[in-house]
Scaffold this motif. Structure first.
Motif, short mmCIF file in Angstrom:
data_model
loop_
_atom_site.label_atom_id
_atom_site.label_comp_id
_atom_site.label_asym_id
_atom_site.label_seq_id
_atom_site.Cartn_x
_atom_site.Cartn_y
_atom_site.Cartn_z
N PRO A 1 7.11 5.26 -0.77
CA PRO A 1 6.78 5.02 0.43
C PRO A 1 5.63 4.10 0.31
CG PRO A 1 5.66 7.41 -0.34
CD PRO A 1 6.66 6.74 -1.73
N ILE A 2 6.24 3.04 0.33
CA ILE A 2 5.22 1.68 0.36
C ILE A 2 5.15 1.06 1.69
CG2 ILE A 2 4.71 1.37 -1.43
CD1 ILE A 2 7.15 -0.54 -1.89
N SER A 3 4.51 0.47 2.43
CA SER A 3 4.10 -1.28 2.93
C SER A 3 3.42 -1.84 2.60
CB SER A 3 3.88 -0.11 4.40
OG SER A 3 2.55 0.45 4.69
N ILE A 4 3.41 -2.80 3.38
CA ILE A 4 2.40 -3.72 3.65
C ILE A 4 1.39 -3.63 4.45
CG2 ILE A 4 2.60 -6.38 3.87
CD1 ILE A 4 5.70 -6.71 3.74
N ARG B 1 0.55 -1.16 -0.07
CA ARG B 1 0.25 0.14 -0.30
C ARG B 1 1.05 1.75 0.00
NH1 ARG B 1 -4.64 1.38 -0.04
NH2 ARG B 1 -5.62 -0.24 0.41
N PHE B 2 0.02 1.69 -0.81
CA PHE B 2 1.26 3.41 -0.98
C PHE B 2 0.94 3.83 0.08
CE2 PHE B 2 1.79 2.47 -5.00
CZ PHE B 2 3.14 2.73 -5.66
N LEU C 1 -3.91 3.12 -9.17
CA LEU C 1 -3.93 4.04 -8.59
C LEU C 1 -5.58 4.74 -7.46
CD1 LEU C 1 -2.58 6.74 -11.79
CD2 LEU C 1 -1.99 5.28 -9.57
N VAL C 2 -6.71 3.50 -8.60
CA VAL C 2 -7.65 3.99 -7.50
C VAL C 2 -7.39 3.31 -6.03
CG1 VAL C 2 -10.75 3.57 -7.61
CG2 VAL C 2 -8.90 3.53 -9.72
N THR C 3 -7.27 2.54 -6.00
CA THR C 3 -6.83 1.89 -4.25
C THR C 3 -5.81 2.45 -3.45
OG1 THR C 3 -5.98 -0.08 -5.27
CG2 THR C 3 -8.32 -0.01 -4.66
N GLY C 4 -4.48 2.74 -4.35
CA GLY C 4 -3.76 3.27 -3.62
C GLY C 4 -2.46 1.92 -3.58
N LEU C 5 -2.58 0.85 -4.47
CA LEU C 5 -1.71 -0.67 -4.09
C LEU C 5 -0.47 -0.50 -4.96
CD1 LEU C 5 -4.57 -2.44 -3.12
CD2 LEU C 5 -2.84 -1.85 -1.55
N LEU C 6 0.34 -1.12 -5.25
CA LEU C 6 1.07 -1.83 -5.42
C LEU C 6 1.23 -3.59 -5.71
CD1 LEU C 6 3.83 -1.99 -7.71
CD2 LEU C 6 5.44 -0.95 -5.87
N ILE C 7 0.89 -3.54 -6.46
CA ILE C 7 0.90 -5.14 -6.46
C ILE C 7 1.86 -6.10 -7.68
CG2 ILE C 7 -0.86 -7.40 -7.55
CD1 ILE C 7 -2.55 -5.21 -5.39
N VAL C 8 3.09 -6.55 -7.20
CA VAL C 8 4.32 -7.27 -7.64
C VAL C 8 3.74 -8.89 -8.18
CG1 VAL C 8 6.61 -7.90 -7.70
CG2 VAL C 8 5.69 -5.71 -6.56
N ASN C 9 4.15 -9.93 -9.02
CA ASN C 9 4.09 -10.37 -9.70
C ASN C 9 5.38 -10.99 -9.39
OD1 ASN C 9 2.66 -13.16 -10.15
ND2 ASN C 9 3.22 -12.51 -12.46
N GLY C 10 5.56 -12.82 -8.17
CA GLY C 10 6.57 -13.34 -8.67
C GLY C 10 7.06 -13.55 -6.10
N SER C 11 7.83 -13.43 -6.52
CA SER C 11 8.49 -14.40 -4.82
C SER C 11 9.10 -13.44 -4.07
CB SER C 11 10.03 -14.85 -5.18
OG SER C 11 10.74 -13.98 -5.72
N ALA C 12 8.66 -13.32 -3.02
CA ALA C 12 9.03 -12.18 -1.69
C ALA C 12 10.85 -11.50 -2.59
CB ALA C 12 8.77 -12.24 -0.68
N LYS C 13 11.45 -12.20 -3.04
CA LYS C 13 13.11 -11.64 -3.30
C LYS C 13 12.88 -10.55 -4.81
CE LYS C 13 17.35 -13.37 -4.59
NZ LYS C 13 18.61 -14.25 -4.99
N GLN C 14 11.79 -11.32 -5.31
CA GLN C 14 11.88 -10.60 -6.85
C GLN C 14 10.94 -9.29 -6.79
OE1 GLN C 14 10.18 -13.94 -8.91
NE2 GLN C 14 10.72 -13.67 -10.54
N ALA C 15 10.01 -9.69 -5.51
CA ALA C 15 8.92 -7.98 -5.26
C ALA C 15 10.30 -7.75 -4.71
CB ALA C 15 7.89 -8.94 -4.35
N GLU C 16 10.77 -7.93 -3.41
CA GLU C 16 12.09 -6.37 -2.71
C GLU C 16 12.85 -5.83 -3.88
OE1 GLU C 16 13.89 -4.47 -0.65
OE2 GLU C 16 12.07 -6.02 -0.09
#
Length: 193
Positions: A160-163, A10-11, A131-146
């Protein structure tokens, strides 16, 4: 490509860059193939694959981005075999024992020597910014997301994001069974009726 393994962020502040601004920022962090002596390379590529050169695809309040990671790999057995040959050669020619520090240096030399001939493999990671919900969605493993969020943060200067939801799924389901009430929405996403 379907999104199968989601990492949701979430942004903490509204995501303000437009698609054009984001495109310009990502141009500075595009993917370049590994050089002869590079172990890996990482950067942004066309969001829609070979169909377009645009790094950003914006549609319906969402922005799609994509990265590519190219890594060289040398089979450990090959390195071990070459190292054993080199150690044997030194011990025979110089009539002395090769110790750990020298073995490490020899191994590094062998890797440097074999690196230009190494095989490469690529991994792709897609993400979209809602942009509507303010989310960043990454498709992949936790390492790929990082890796993707780090590269995006590097390109933008800050990210500025958080889980949004940090409870274990088993705890959520257990609570649901105990109370009979379904869990609240995922980080503020609207509940599906």
């Amino acid at each position: 490509m379907w999104f199968k393994n989601l990492n949701v962020y979430r942004f903490n502040e509204p995501f303000t860059p437009t698609g054009e601004m984001l495109e310009a920022k990502l141009q500075e962090a595009t993917f370049h193939r590994c050089g002869a002596h590079d172990m890996s390379s990482y950067g942004f590529i066309s969001a829609l694959g070979a169909k377009t050169k645009a790094l950003v695809h914006q549609n319906n309040g969402c922005i799609l981005i994509r990265t590519r990671k190219e890594e060289k790999f040398l089979p450990a057995e090959v390195i071990k075999e070459k190292l054993a040959e080199k150690i044997e050669q030194i011990e025979e020619e110089q009539d002395r024992q090769v110790f750990a520090k020298e073995k490490k240096a020899l191994k590094d030399d062998i890797i440097r020597e074999l690196l230009p001939q190494a095989f490469t493999r690529s991994k792709y990671t897609q993400a979209y910014i809602d942009l509507v919900t303010g989310l960043l969605i990454v498709n992949g493993s936790a390492k790929q997301a990082e890796e993707l969020t780090s590269k995006l943060r590097e390109a933008l200067g800050s990210l500025p994001i958080s889980i949004p939801y940090n409870r274990m799924p088993c705890d959520v389901m257990h609570g649901w069974l105990d109370t009979g009430e379904p869990p609240g929405p995922l980080g503020g996403c609207p509940r599906i009726a």
